[in-house]
Design a protein around this motif. Sequence first.
Motif, PDB file in Angstrom:
ATOM      1  N   GLY A  17       0.710  -1.183   0.056  1.00  0.00           N
ATOM      2  CA  GLY A  17       0.019  -0.048   0.032  1.00  0.00           C
ATOM      3  C   GLY A  17       1.055   1.330  -0.017  1.00  0.00           C
ATOM      4  N   THR A  69       4.235   3.663  -1.506  1.00  0.00           N
ATOM      5  CA  THR A  69       4.690   3.917  -2.830  1.00  0.00           C
ATOM      6  C   THR A  69       6.372   3.756  -2.805  1.00  0.00           C
ATOM      7  N   ASN A 114       5.939   8.274  -8.479  1.00  0.00           N
ATOM      8  CA  ASN A 114       5.769   7.366  -7.256  1.00  0.00           C
ATOM      9  C   ASN A 114       4.882   6.249  -7.928  1.00  0.00           C
ATOM     10  N   SER A 144       2.723   2.444  -6.993  1.00  0.00           N
ATOM     11  CA  SER A 144       2.152   1.819  -5.811  1.00  0.00           C
ATOM     12  C   SER A 144       2.722   0.509  -5.476  1.00  0.00           C
ATOM     13  N   THR A 189       5.466  -4.010  -7.771  1.00  0.00           N
ATOM     14  CA  THR A 189       4.752  -2.741  -7.814  1.00  0.00           C
ATOM     15  C   THR A 189       3.788  -2.785  -8.938  1.00  0.00           C
ATOM     16  N   SER A 190       2.799  -1.509  -9.285  1.00  0.00           N
ATOM     17  CA  SER A 190       1.755  -1.712 -10.016  1.00  0.00           C
ATOM     18  C   SER A 190       2.152  -1.244 -11.357  1.00  0.00           C
TER      19      SER A 190
END
Length: 200
Positions: free
Chosen positions: A2, A4, A12, A14, A27-28
């Motif tokens: 959750g 960054t 940044n 997530s 990471t996303s």
Amino acid sequence: MGGTFSVGGGGNVSIVAANGGVFQLTTSALNIPCTLKDDDDNTLLPKAPDTSAMAPAYQPAYVVPVYDVGDNNMSVPFVLNVPNGGTVAAQDWDSKSLNSNDFWVAYVLEAFQRAFDRDRDPDTEVVTLGVTANPDGGSLSFIEAIRDGTSNPVVREQNNIVHETGHAVGRSGDEPVTDEASNFNANYLEHIRSAARPLP
């Protein structure tokens, strides 16, 4: 999870998973800023080949180069990356029909570089400095590949012109042709001395 994460000043992103055991974040997405640079010198052409090392190189083979055809066309179509599949390139050898046992004619064109996987980009890549068509004749010398990655491109170009024309005049694909000082090896001197004429 959750939080960054940012790399190298990028935006940044997530963090969607974290594995502390192997110090791994998932990471996303990932945004890493970078700068790409093309170090090719696009001012090198048009240019006539530097044939100044040919006369002393060919003397031990009993050949005296004469440059009497002339540089009559500086508008040969440009091919950025000559394909690896063959030596077909935008050649303009209009004196090819004059090549005979009694009157030797060789052709060399200053070209840019071989295909992208043989152009010394990155610097650790295998490079092709020139190519001579066999059995069709005609040589290409790749000026950008010669310039890229050498401290003395003038001497390297001169040697490359001797090297490639040696393939044509000696009618052979054998290697090595010359040393780094434009001297033919003994095998090539024999090829040239015994040739009836250059390729084709």
